[in-house]
Design an enzyme around this catalytic site. Structure first.
Site: not given
Lengths: 505, 505
Positions: B269-272, B294, B364, B384, B388, B408
């Protein structure tokens, strides 16, 4: 009987009583049974096993097994084993009242899963071994292949994967079932998997019989007992209103050119509401329809017999006693119009997406943003399980969720601020229908969905309270994309738990 | 430039400035844009449109449009239009901070949906008309076909369905992209749909160029601007620990014979976090891998360049500036190893199920029973979008969800009693991984899942409180299948909303 039903001499030599067969099953085993709804489950061995369990327990011992099925709901299977506390783990769909009680007492580990995922989870080796398969069949061919029963479910996988096999040959099943089934043997784990070669609901892509290694068959038990599906409730005003809204919507979509005149293959879930909707379709003037679904219930049988549906594909025949008699009386007619498949195929995402099924499933509750709960009462009590609703809702052309707008004589609203459990997310729910009306959620953002659902689907007794919640949430929510009051979102359910009514006292 | 990039004379004659092109877009229109993450979005027209909107607003008028994209995250597109409050509706995935703020202020109707469903929803006619498509390309062939950009996204559908087309020809794109794309033109609405003929991740089943009716092209705009993907955070101890647990699990599955040595096609997936996991795979000793995903991010580019991944399929190249430079320097090497597809194909359930993807997506939060929230902060603020993740998690061979166990600076636990929003239900989540460890949920009933998740994934600071919740829920819950205390289930989130910390004060 022997000569007619059991035509393989080696297997004919292994005929024995149910008690003797059940003695092949020991404590802690993984036992995979046939059965999908009240169709095609073993009639004798589970009850014999339950008697063994009771005997062991009477002497202070314990005797539990893991029970896997297609999606059995039979008292003679689930009820009998649950009654003697013989079920350690159970999967997938169930609805026997005694088993359900044990699950909700925390005594049975119940694994609820998409019906299309069951066979592959065992084939991939994710879910442990199958020690014994107990499978009902209509007959055994000379070469050992099996004429399936009134359901196929996961039988192909159980027979392939089990170390030992017990067959129940049920003489109450019409031998004319032979030729109605289509068992596909092209599935395999990845890599190298190829497309499923099915392009229309009625396509036959496999063979009519189940393969079974005769060396694994440790017992053959003869039975003579009918399937026990419950009669359906006759359509009442509520379900007729739901059907009416749905039919009007389908006509509208045809008029707009978004559906062909012959619609797209129908999927209709288990239960009275889904069944009643099928009756609604009978009088709607449609013809040339098809069905690609998991169970054929009475309503759909009527549509086939009445010429509204040309061909229907399913994994089980879930008929009331009356409909079953009608089916038997006209079995040659139906055999050319009905195909029974493995549930891994009847519910396969690839096929549901390709065919573009119209997925019509009952729900317990929906929330104002369109999330649907299909399984849990007040967030914690399991009702039946998700069944195939997720297979069809996610991958179909359109996903409908249906329910009366209230339950328990008005004490429960089917539309709530936040569902107490999510089985189908906002991303998978296109249309919600109650007797109040229909909410078309396509292309709507959350707050637009809330307006549509409250205005069209909520019962008038709960509408103002829902609107009040959305307005207060708009003002006080942490974010305004999906406004919620987290300390109040589940308060309707909590109030029901405390008072037996979702309404303020 | 003209001769090299725009080789169709009719279209060359329609070259104009961005402001002139943007004048073709009017208030209330449906505008479909290219762009998937920060790749392949139009660089000039959206900003020119934003200037027009601002001018109209300065005179007291209103000017908003509906904005559809692949899954754009670009400030020059989403940020510019959101800044002038020009977005009435937006779909699907987004992450621009200004747009996100507008969505969570309740000013934009944001429709969050599975990326595989976008194109079909427009093709079926469910989501209204597309007035104008604005699509970035690398070049125009003499016959009017288009060399795609660094992403394809929904461009095929936008070009097919839009009444008018504006093309941006970006000279900053390497022309050597030509040949890397595979655009499949066999999709169609049902009935009569046939199997997608892809059986391996790298198969080419379409053609390298986008078709476009030149008569619909109302403007061609030349640009010279790079994609703007953000740099990724370098893997830290937390993401390295997540990657470590995942690699250990994959090795274990190979050893058990449940995965081949070359694994199965990776989706990341997307992200760090997802990016960092790819770095973890680089040193894990695997080879001969493939990807069917994707987006290609930096980590996966490294795996391709390092010979760990033989072939990678995606719909977008989501590279940091450094990785993009490396990609350009070795573009011939990568062109034979990377295939870019439409997102309806890169994320297609039929293909994901057939290939058996290993779906690795960030989340999350997860709850103790394995439901996953991928989209909403505290149940109401959109982050966001689902992207997908649902396409892959539902239909893949195994679905992994990854997250640090806290956020946090420890104020938020990623493992909670009940998630505040559900994007992936318990039925679709196989494995949860945090830096604390990995919970393998396959075949577990809810209470077993709770034990595994709390013990393996929760941060020690929250573990006792989670265990305490499960024990009290066991005693007091309405049902014991999925024990919950409905008046407390969301209290951790409520406490965060009130105090900025999930911990009791």
């Amino acid at each position: 009987m022997l000569e007619e039903r059991i035509r393989n001499p080696d297997l004919a030599a292994r005929v024995m009583g149910a008690d003797e067969a059940a003695a092949r099953i020991g404590p802690g085993m993984g036992v995979a049974m046939s059965g999908f709804t009240g169709a095609g489950y073993p009639k004798a061995v589970p009850q014999a096993l339950a008697r063994r369990m009771a005997a062991v327990q009477a002497e202070g011992g314990t005797f539990q097994v893991r029970v896997m099925t297609g999606a059995s709901t039979a008292p003679e299977l689930d009820g009998a084993l649950a009654q003697v506390k013989g079920v350690q783990l159970r999967l997938p769909y169930q609805s026997d009242p005694i088993l359900r009680e044990r699950i909700n007492a925390g005594e049975v580990d119940y694994v609820d899963m998409h019906l299309s995922h069951v066979a592959q989870s065992f084939t991939y080796g994710f879910y442990g071994d199958i020690d014994v398969a107990v499978v009902e069949v209509a007959g055994i061919l000379p070469d050992g292949r099996l004429i399936p029963s009134t359901s196929i479910g996961n039988n192909k996988t159980w027979l392939d994967r089990a170390d030992r096999v017990i067959l129940e040959v049920n003489r109450a099943l019409p031998l004319e079932l032979d030729g109605m089934h289509d068992v596909y043997y092209g599935t395999q784990p990845p890599p190298g998997r190829t497309p499923l070669p099915l392009v229309e609901a009625g396509d036959r892509i496999g063979e009519p019989w189940l393969r079974c290694d005769p060396a694994k068959v440790v017992a053959v038990v003869e039975t003579d007992a009918p399937d026990r599906n419950s009669p359906f409730a006759p359509p009442d005003a509520t379900s007729q209103a739901i059907a009416g809204h749905l039919v009007e919507f389908l006509r509208h979509e045809v008029a707009k050119g978004r559906l062909p005149k012959t619609l797209l293959p129908l999927q209709s879930g288990v239960g009275n509401t889904a069944n009643a909707v099928m009756y609604g379709l009978a009088d709607a003037g449609f013809s040339g329809l098809s069905a690609f679904t998991e169970v054929l219930q009475d309503g759909m049988l009527d549509l086939v017999q009445g010429g509204v549906i040309d061909v229907a594909s399913a994994t089980a025949l879930s008929f009331s006693p009356d409909a079953l008699a009608r089916f038997r009386d006209n079995i040659d007619f139906f055999r050319s119009r009905i195909v029974l498949r493995s549930q891994g195929i009847s519910n396969h995402p690839e096929l549901i997406r390709r065919l573009g099924c119209l997925a019509m499933n009952a729900m317990i509750e929906a929330d104002i943003y369109g999330n649907v709960n299909s399984t849990h009462i007040m967030g914690s009590k399991m009702q039946n399980g998700i069944g195939g609703s997720g297979d069809f809702a996610r991958n179909g052309y359109l996903s409908f969720f249906l329910s009366p707008s209230t339950a328990k004589r008005g004490a429960i609203s089917a539309i709530v601020p936040m569902v107490s459990h999510v089985d189908h997310t906002e991303h998978d729910v296109a249309v919600i229908v109650t007797e109040q009306g229909l909410a078309d959620l396509r292309g709507l953002a959350p707050r637009q969905r809330a307006k549509a659902i409250i205005a069209n689907c909520a019962h008038p007794d709960f509408r103002d309270a829902l609107t009040d919640y959305t307005e207060r949430a708009w003002r006080a929510s942490f974010g305004r994309h999906t406004p919620h009051l987290l300390d109040e979102a589940l308060s309707w359910h909590q109030r029901f738990v405390e008072t037996g009514n979702m309404r303020p006292g």
